[in-house]
Motif scaffolding. Structure first.
Motif, PDB file in Angstrom:
ATOM      1  N   ILE A 297     -16.594  -7.808   4.456  1.00 20.73           N
ATOM      2  CA  ILE A 297     -16.769  -6.995   4.416  1.00 20.73           C
ATOM      3  C   ILE A 297     -18.046  -6.301   3.847  1.00 20.73           C
ATOM      4  N   ASP A 298     -18.266  -5.263   4.612  1.00 23.32           N
ATOM      5  CA  ASP A 298     -19.094  -3.824   4.266  1.00 23.32           C
ATOM      6  C   ASP A 298     -19.209  -2.824   3.595  1.00 23.32           C
ATOM      7  N   TRP A 299     -20.135  -2.667   3.725  1.00 24.37           N
ATOM      8  CA  TRP A 299     -20.512  -1.613   2.336  1.00 24.37           C
ATOM      9  C   TRP A 299     -19.185  -0.001   2.200  1.00 24.37           C
ATOM     10  N   GLU A 300     -18.331  -0.221   3.233  1.00 27.22           N
ATOM     11  CA  GLU A 300     -17.574   0.904   3.054  1.00 27.22           C
ATOM     12  C   GLU A 300     -16.237   0.661   1.709  1.00 27.22           C
ATOM     13  N   HIS A 301     -16.484  -1.218   1.721  1.00 26.45           N
ATOM     14  CA  HIS A 301     -15.090  -1.420   0.205  1.00 26.45           C
ATOM     15  C   HIS A 301     -15.988  -2.105  -0.020  1.00 26.45           C
ATOM     16  N   SER A 302     -15.439  -2.224  -1.396  1.00 25.85           N
ATOM     17  CA  SER A 302     -15.825  -2.367  -2.470  1.00 25.85           C
ATOM     18  C   SER A 302     -15.073  -4.274  -2.823  1.00 25.85           C
ATOM     19  N   GLU A 303     -13.754  -4.687  -2.174  1.00 27.07           N
ATOM     20  CA  GLU A 303     -13.292  -5.002  -2.554  1.00 27.07           C
ATOM     21  C   GLU A 303     -12.018  -5.075  -1.057  1.00 27.07           C
ATOM     22  N   CYS A 304     -11.210  -6.605  -1.254  1.00 26.29           N
ATOM     23  CA  CYS A 304     -10.284  -6.877  -0.226  1.00 26.29           C
ATOM     24  C   CYS A 304      -9.261  -7.793  -1.014  1.00 26.29           C
ATOM     25  N   ARG A 305      -7.628  -7.804  -0.397  1.00 25.70           N
ATOM     26  CA  ARG A 305      -6.897  -8.449  -0.561  1.00 25.70           C
ATOM     27  C   ARG A 305      -5.864  -8.765   0.512  1.00 25.70           C
ATOM     28  N   TRP A 306      -5.190  -9.698   0.519  1.00 28.85           N
ATOM     29  CA  TRP A 306      -4.257 -10.160   1.214  1.00 28.85           C
ATOM     30  C   TRP A 306      -3.047  -9.893   0.633  1.00 28.85           C
ATOM     31  N   ILE A 307      -1.965  -9.180   1.360  1.00 30.10           N
ATOM     32  CA  ILE A 307      -1.031  -8.826  -0.216  1.00 30.10           C
ATOM     33  C   ILE A 307       0.429  -8.755   0.763  1.00 30.10           C
ATOM     34  N   GLU A 308       1.736  -8.360   1.043  1.00 28.34           N
ATOM     35  CA  GLU A 308       3.229  -8.821   1.728  1.00 28.34           C
ATOM     36  C   GLU A 308       2.727  -7.036   1.689  1.00 28.34           C
ATOM     37  N   PRO A 309       3.341  -7.134   2.580  1.00 32.83           N
ATOM     38  CA  PRO A 309       3.340  -5.588   3.242  1.00 32.83           C
ATOM     39  C   PRO A 309       4.291  -4.377   2.554  1.00 32.83           C
ATOM     40  N   GLU A 310       5.212  -5.472   1.636  1.00 28.23           N
ATOM     41  CA  GLU A 310       5.786  -3.960   1.019  1.00 28.23           C
ATOM     42  C   GLU A 310       5.111  -3.867  -0.425  1.00 28.23           C
ATOM     43  N   ASP A 311       4.328  -4.826  -1.009  1.00 33.42           N
ATOM     44  CA  ASP A 311       4.074  -4.408  -1.713  1.00 33.42           C
ATOM     45  C   ASP A 311       2.368  -2.478  -1.527  1.00 33.42           C
ATOM     46  N   ILE A 312       3.092  -2.701  -0.554  1.00 27.66           N
ATOM     47  CA  ILE A 312       1.485  -1.163  -0.355  1.00 27.66           C
ATOM     48  C   ILE A 312       1.674  -0.572  -1.405  1.00 27.66           C
ATOM     49  N   THR A 313       3.336   0.330  -1.696  1.00 32.74           N
ATOM     50  CA  THR A 313       3.745   0.889  -2.836  1.00 32.74           C
ATOM     51  C   THR A 313       2.594   0.393  -3.505  1.00 32.74           C
ATOM     52  N   ASN A 314       2.576  -0.423  -3.722  1.00 30.23           N
ATOM     53  CA  ASN A 314       2.849  -0.373  -5.688  1.00 30.23           C
ATOM     54  C   ASN A 314       0.538  -0.429  -5.479  1.00 30.23           C
ATOM     55  N   TYR A 315      -0.326   0.391  -4.711  1.00 32.44           N
ATOM     56  CA  TYR A 315      -1.657   0.468  -4.670  1.00 32.44           C
ATOM     57  C   TYR A 315      -1.368   1.860  -4.728  1.00 32.44           C
ATOM     58  N   SER A 316      -2.787   2.379  -4.918  1.00 33.06           N
ATOM     59  CA  SER A 316      -3.711   3.751  -5.437  1.00 33.06           C
ATOM     60  C   SER A 316      -3.669   3.551  -3.582  1.00 33.06           C
ATOM     61  N   THR A 317      -2.995   4.333  -2.600  1.00 34.26           N
ATOM     62  CA  THR A 317      -3.600   4.194  -1.343  1.00 34.26           C
ATOM     63  C   THR A 317      -4.361   5.599  -0.935  1.00 34.26           C
ATOM     64  N   VAL A 318      -4.481   5.819   0.655  1.00 34.56           N
ATOM     65  CA  VAL A 318      -5.164   6.431   1.043  1.00 34.56           C
ATOM     66  C   VAL A 318      -3.544   7.266   1.517  1.00 34.56           C
ATOM     67  N   PRO A 319      -3.894   8.624   1.725  1.00 30.80           N
ATOM     68  CA  PRO A 319      -2.364   8.767   2.035  1.00 30.80           C
ATOM     69  C   PRO A 319      -2.189   8.688   2.948  1.00 30.80           C
ATOM     70  N   GLY A 320      -0.323   8.677   3.162  1.00 27.98           N
ATOM     71  CA  GLY A 320       0.282   8.263   4.545  1.00 27.98           C
ATOM     72  C   GLY A 320       0.194   6.618   4.879  1.00 27.98           C
ATOM     73  N   LEU A 321      -0.006   5.719   4.075  1.00 29.54           N
ATOM     74  CA  LEU A 321      -0.724   4.344   4.799  1.00 29.54           C
ATOM     75  C   LEU A 321       0.501   4.193   4.640  1.00 29.54           C
ATOM     76  N   TYR A 322       1.329   3.998   3.814  1.00 39.18           N
ATOM     77  CA  TYR A 322       3.201   3.250   3.983  1.00 39.18           C
ATOM     78  C   TYR A 322       3.557   3.673   5.125  1.00 39.18           C
ATOM     79  N   SER A 323       3.170   4.962   5.568  1.00 37.29           N
ATOM     80  CA  SER A 323       4.371   5.786   6.664  1.00 37.29           C
ATOM     81  C   SER A 323       3.422   5.338   8.069  1.00 37.29           C
ATOM     82  N   ALA A 324       2.175   5.344   7.660  1.00 34.78           N
ATOM     83  CA  ALA A 324       1.169   3.950   8.910  1.00 34.78           C
ATOM     84  C   ALA A 324       1.732   3.021   9.343  1.00 34.78           C
ATOM     85  N   TRP A 325       1.810   1.557   8.591  1.00 36.03           N
ATOM     86  CA  TRP A 325       2.358   0.414   8.553  1.00 36.03           C
ATOM     87  C   TRP A 325       4.175   0.535   8.511  1.00 36.03           C
TER      88      TRP A 325
END
Length: 134
Positions: free
Chosen positions: A102-130
């Motif tokens: 990852i580059d400077w735009e991100h501080s961390e990355c994680r591999w997750i199960e898609p259904e877990d998106i809603t457990n994270y504080s995401t940018v607006p609309g991320l789950y809808s995009a998924w």
């Protein structure tokens, strides 16, 4: 409100997807989780921009990802910023996740199960995009 076109890319490996935490150095949504994303630059198609953002943000080349799905764009309204984000979602297969840097735009990355998106504080609309590319 200003309409701004962006790409959001979900990288997938073994039924998990990559989420990236936006660093304090980016212009918006700091410390929020997102896919690989960026503004669509003039003269670029959404898929060209998606591949460029993947290259910049993960160091994977276009030969190291495979487009699985391009979803219909969705509008995400952010009253606070006075923007209408037109999100062009993509899903790509990654067979060599260990190559991701990852580059400077991100501080961390994680591999997750898609259904877990809603457990994270995401940018607006991320789950809808998924939902448009799953």
């Amino acid at each position: 409100m200003i309409e701004t076109h962006v790409v959001t890319c979900f990288l997938e490996n073994k039924d998990n997807i990559l989420l990236l935490c936006r660093s304090g150095q980016v212009g918006s949504y700091t410390q929020k989780w997102a896919g690989v994303s960026g503004y669509i630059e003039p003269g670029h198609s959404p898929v060209e921009q998606a591949l460029q953002e993947i290259s910049e943000e993960t160091r994977l080349s276009k030969d190291e990802v495979k487009l699985l799905q391009e979803g219909l764009p969705l509008e995400v309204i952010d009253e606070t910023l006075g923007k209408i984000w037109v999100v062009h979602p993509f899903r790509f297969q990654v067979d060599t996740p260990e190559k991701i840097q990852i580059d400077w735009e991100h501080s961390e990355c994680r591999w997750i199960e898609p259904e877990d998106i809603t457990n994270y504080s995401t940018v607006p609309g991320l789950y809808s995009a998924w939902e448009r590319v799953k």
